[in-house]
Design a protein around this motif. Structure first.
Motif: not given
Length: 133
Positions: A45-60, A105-107
């Motif tokens: 929904x944010x326009x990413x083709x693949x998740x760039x990180x886990x939600x925890x890191x995105x929140x942080x 997530x790091x990968x």
């Protein structure tokens, strides 16, 4: 996600992890699989083709929650992030079987930034994850 001793299982950085390898961890926490689909949909929904990180890191990194240091303090995050092997296939629960692998997530952060590993690389032009399991 954990083993019988309560410790969190760690996964290798820079590799694609077959769903069969994490099924025991997912089975120990039944809410995890729907959460992973939500992660994929959130980023889509944010326009990413693949998740760039886990939600925890995105929140942080967004500055929310208790962030005691820089948003890069958890650059070695081992949370699993679902990635589609072929992102040209639409994102739908019925179309995920056989099209999902997990990366740490790091990968995910590294792959989105264009890094490649001996066993895994993201082909941006063709929207495919090139990997060996």
């Amino acid at each position: 996600m954990g083993d019988s001793t309560g410790r969190k299982r760690s996964y290798p950085h820079g590799t694609a992890i077959d769903p069969e390898q994490v099924k025991d961890d997912v089975a120990s926490d039944p809410s995890q699989m729907p959460d992973m689909f939500v992660t994929m949909c959130f980023y889509a929904r944010l326009g990413f083709v693949q998740p760039p990180s886990c939600l925890k890191c995105a929140y942080r990194s967004s500055g929310c929650g208790s962030n005691t240091g820089s948003h890069d303090e958890n650059k070695d995050c081992g949370e699993l992030v679902p990635w589609r092997k072929d992102a040209n296939i639409s994102l739908h629960p019925d179309k995920l079987e056989g099209n999902i692998v997990f990366v740490t997530c790091s990968t995910a952060k590294s792959l989105v930034n264009g890094d490649a590993y001996p066993s895994i690389r993201w082909d941006t032009r063709n929207r495919r994850l090139l990997h060996e399991i």
